[in-house]
Design an enzyme around this catalytic site. Structure first.
Site, PDB file in Angstrom:
ATOM      1  N   ARG A   6       0.854  -1.176   0.000  1.00 14.84           N
ATOM      2  CA  ARG A   6       0.000   0.000   0.000  1.00 14.84           C
ATOM      3  C   ARG A   6       0.900   1.239   0.000  1.00 14.84           C
ATOM      4  O   ARG A   6       2.094   1.148   0.273  1.00 14.84           O
ATOM      5  CB  ARG A   6      -0.900   0.008   1.231  1.00 14.84           C
ATOM      6  N   SER A   8       0.621   4.080   1.922  1.00 12.89           N
ATOM      7  CA  SER A   8       0.724   4.903   3.121  1.00 12.89           C
ATOM      8  C   SER A   8       2.155   4.910   3.645  1.00 12.89           C
ATOM      9  O   SER A   8       2.955   4.011   3.327  1.00 12.89           O
ATOM     10  CB  SER A   8      -0.217   4.381   4.217  1.00 12.89           C
ATOM     11  N   LYS A  77      -2.382  -8.117  11.263  1.00 13.81           N
ATOM     12  CA  LYS A  77      -3.723  -8.046  11.861  1.00 13.81           C
ATOM     13  C   LYS A  77      -4.787  -7.730  10.816  1.00 13.81           C
ATOM     14  O   LYS A  77      -5.973  -7.943  11.060  1.00 13.81           O
ATOM     15  CB  LYS A  77      -3.759  -6.999  12.975  1.00 13.81           C
ATOM     16  N   ASP A  78      -4.379  -7.213   9.639  1.00  8.77           N
ATOM     17  CA  ASP A  78      -5.335  -6.901   8.576  1.00  8.77           C
ATOM     18  C   ASP A  78      -5.720  -8.124   7.758  1.00  8.77           C
ATOM     19  O   ASP A  78      -6.675  -8.073   6.976  1.00  8.77           O
ATOM     20  CB  ASP A  78      -4.755  -5.856   7.614  1.00  8.77           C
ATOM     21  N   THR A 121     -10.986   6.615  17.172  1.00  5.45           N
ATOM     22  CA  THR A 121     -10.415   5.327  16.797  1.00  5.45           C
ATOM     23  C   THR A 121     -11.184   4.762  15.621  1.00  5.45           C
ATOM     24  O   THR A 121     -12.394   4.989  15.494  1.00  5.45           O
ATOM     25  CB  THR A 121     -10.447   4.317  17.959  1.00  5.45           C
ATOM     26  N   SER A 123     -11.135   1.492  15.204  1.00 11.42           N
ATOM     27  CA  SER A 123     -11.270   0.095  15.613  1.00 11.42           C
ATOM     28  C   SER A 123     -12.516  -0.104  16.473  1.00 11.42           C
ATOM     29  O   SER A 123     -12.673   0.536  17.514  1.00 11.42           O
ATOM     30  CB  SER A 123     -10.017  -0.324  16.398  1.00 11.42           C
ATOM     31  N   LEU A 124     -13.382  -1.024  16.054  1.00 15.19           N
ATOM     32  CA  LEU A 124     -14.556  -1.359  16.857  1.00 15.19           C
ATOM     33  C   LEU A 124     -14.136  -1.995  18.180  1.00 15.19           C
ATOM     34  O   LEU A 124     -14.785  -1.798  19.203  1.00 15.19           O
ATOM     35  CB  LEU A 124     -15.459  -2.318  16.082  1.00 15.19           C
ATOM     36  N   ARG A 125     -13.037  -2.770  18.140  1.00 15.85           N
ATOM     37  CA  ARG A 125     -12.548  -3.388  19.378  1.00 15.85           C
ATOM     38  C   ARG A 125     -12.127  -2.328  20.387  1.00 15.85           C
ATOM     39  O   ARG A 125     -12.539  -2.367  21.549  1.00 15.85           O
ATOM     40  CB  ARG A 125     -11.349  -4.302  19.063  1.00 15.85           C
ATOM     41  N   ARG A 126     -11.289  -1.374  19.945  1.00 14.46           N
ATOM     42  CA  ARG A 126     -10.825  -0.337  20.864  1.00 14.46           C
ATOM     43  C   ARG A 126     -11.989   0.493  21.389  1.00 14.46           C
ATOM     44  O   ARG A 126     -12.019   0.857  22.569  1.00 14.46           O
ATOM     45  CB  ARG A 126      -9.801   0.565  20.171  1.00 14.46           C
ATOM     46  N   ARG A 143     -10.510   7.895  10.785  1.00 16.52           N
ATOM     47  CA  ARG A 143      -9.811   7.232   9.694  1.00 16.52           C
ATOM     48  C   ARG A 143      -8.665   8.105   9.220  1.00 16.52           C
ATOM     49  O   ARG A 143      -8.512   9.251   9.618  1.00 16.52           O
ATOM     50  CB  ARG A 143     -10.768   6.960   8.519  1.00 16.52           C
ATOM     51  N   ASN A 145      -4.333   8.252   7.593  1.00  9.18           N
ATOM     52  CA  ASN A 145      -3.009   7.788   7.992  1.00  9.18           C
ATOM     53  C   ASN A 145      -2.602   8.417   9.327  1.00  9.18           C
ATOM     54  O   ASN A 145      -3.340   9.229   9.895  1.00  9.18           O
ATOM     55  CB  ASN A 145      -1.974   8.082   6.890  1.00  9.18           C
ATOM     56  N   THR A 148      -2.564  12.227   9.490  1.00 15.31           N
ATOM     57  CA  THR A 148      -3.910  12.802   9.534  1.00 15.31           C
ATOM     58  C   THR A 148      -4.508  12.700  10.928  1.00 15.31           C
ATOM     59  O   THR A 148      -5.108  13.646  11.443  1.00 15.31           O
ATOM     60  CB  THR A 148      -4.826  12.087   8.521  1.00 15.31           C
ATOM     61  N   ARG A 149      -4.334  11.554  11.560  1.00 12.36           N
ATOM     62  CA  ARG A 149      -4.902  11.350  12.899  1.00 12.36           C
ATOM     63  C   ARG A 149      -4.240  12.272  13.918  1.00 12.36           C
ATOM     64  O   ARG A 149      -4.918  12.852  14.779  1.00 12.36           O
ATOM     65  CB  ARG A 149      -4.742   9.881  13.297  1.00 12.36           C
TER      66      ARG A 149
END
Length: 316
Positions: A6, A8, A77-78, A121, A123-126, A143, A145, A148-149
């Protein structure tokens, strides 16, 4: 050999790491950037992009099968649990820090954040783990990179953001933040690990296999086995973490499934023997299902599906 990645900054840093390691083995490579659906659709939550499953992986698989690239580098993890048999993970690199990191504008810790503070975040988990730990906090989708965050945090759009610490390490960034304990914030399966994929039976597979780190491969395989029967992948709040003890006699395993609200949790936290650890992990994975983990995962998927339909209706 051509390495697909990718575009990024983080993905390129990971691909360059693999290129450097291969060069040390006498293998010359070049990089080819592949645009994925997970990169194209940054205006919506990750779980809404092709159901979130393989959003950063599928396109790299396709160009590899077409022969355009020889090697693909992924954040492990992806990667979906079920993989094409013709595209083996030829190497699992030595794992970096697997834990989550909280960054706040002024260095405030998670326990010290004021009520109604906004945590960003993707992430649904976080998000579910934050809601469980601090129900008074507000989570919002984030969302983009890492640059950006961080910019959005500095602009005050969020009071804190959650990231994988490994990503910052690979970028060479030393940012002060709070490392979250896996006892309360069990990481995503394989977080902090780079996987290198090739076509089966190729010269590339032979070259890449020399980079494999045995303990990291064992730990990541166990993490996947612990949650293999749950379904949902990155579209549901699931954590899984295996840590081999220093004497290499035992493995400390943690795994959990949460409701999207964080109010319900099913989990395991125990030590298993290194010898026979794979078989024991399979047993624990089945136990997680019978304890209600699969039901929680299915309920989360159903709720996400309903939310997606509601959102689509609003845009018609």
């Amino acid at each position: 050999m051509i390495i697909g990645t990718r575009g990024s900054q983080l993905a390129l840093a990971q691909a360059e790491t693999v290129a450097r390691l291969l060069k040390e083995q006498g293998v010359e490579t070049s990089l080819k950037i592949i645009k994925t659906s997970g990169d194209r659709f940054t205006d919506r939550p990750l779980h809404a992009v092709s159901s979130g499953v393989g959003a950063f992986v599928r396109e790299l698989d396709e160009v590899m099968l077409e022969g355009e690239i020889d090697i693909a580098v992924h954040s492990m993890k992806d990667m979906p649990t079920i993989r094409p048999p013709t595209l083996p993970t030829a190497a699992v690199l030595k794992r970096d820090t697997p834990f989550d990191l909280l960054l706040t504008y002024d260095g405030t810790s998670l326990d010290e954040l004021p009520e109604q503070s906004i945590i960003g975040t993707s992430s649904l988990r976080r998000a579910a783990q934050i809601k469980r730990y601090r129900p008074d906090l507000v989570t919002q989708d984030l969302r983009g990179n890492i640059d950006t965050r961080l910019r959005k945090l500095k602009e005050g759009k969020y009071d804190g953001i959650l990231l994988a610490k490994a990503g910052l390490e690979r970028m060479g960034w030393e940012l002060e933040g709070e490392i979250l304990s896996p006892d309360f914030f069990c990481p995503s399966p394989n977080q902090g690990t780079i996987a290198v994929v090739t076509r089966a039976g190729t010269e590339a597979e032979d070259a890449v296999s020399r980079l494999d780190h045995t303990d990291s491969r064992i730990a990541t395989e166990i993490e996947r086995l612990l949650i293999s029967e749950l379904g949902g992948g990155c579209t549901t709040p699931i954590g899984s973490y295996a840590e081999i003890t220093p004497d290499r006699k035992e493995i400390h395993v943690r795994a959990e499934v949460l409701s999207l609200s964080g109010e319900e949790t099913v989990g395991i936290n125990e030590f298993i023997p290194m010898a026979g650890g794979i078989e024991k992990a399979r047993e624990l994975g089945s136990s997680l299902v019978h304890m209600g983990g699969k039901k929680l995962a299915e309920e989360a998927l159903l709720q996400l599906s309903r939310d997606s339909c509601d959102s689509d209706d609003l845009h018609e």
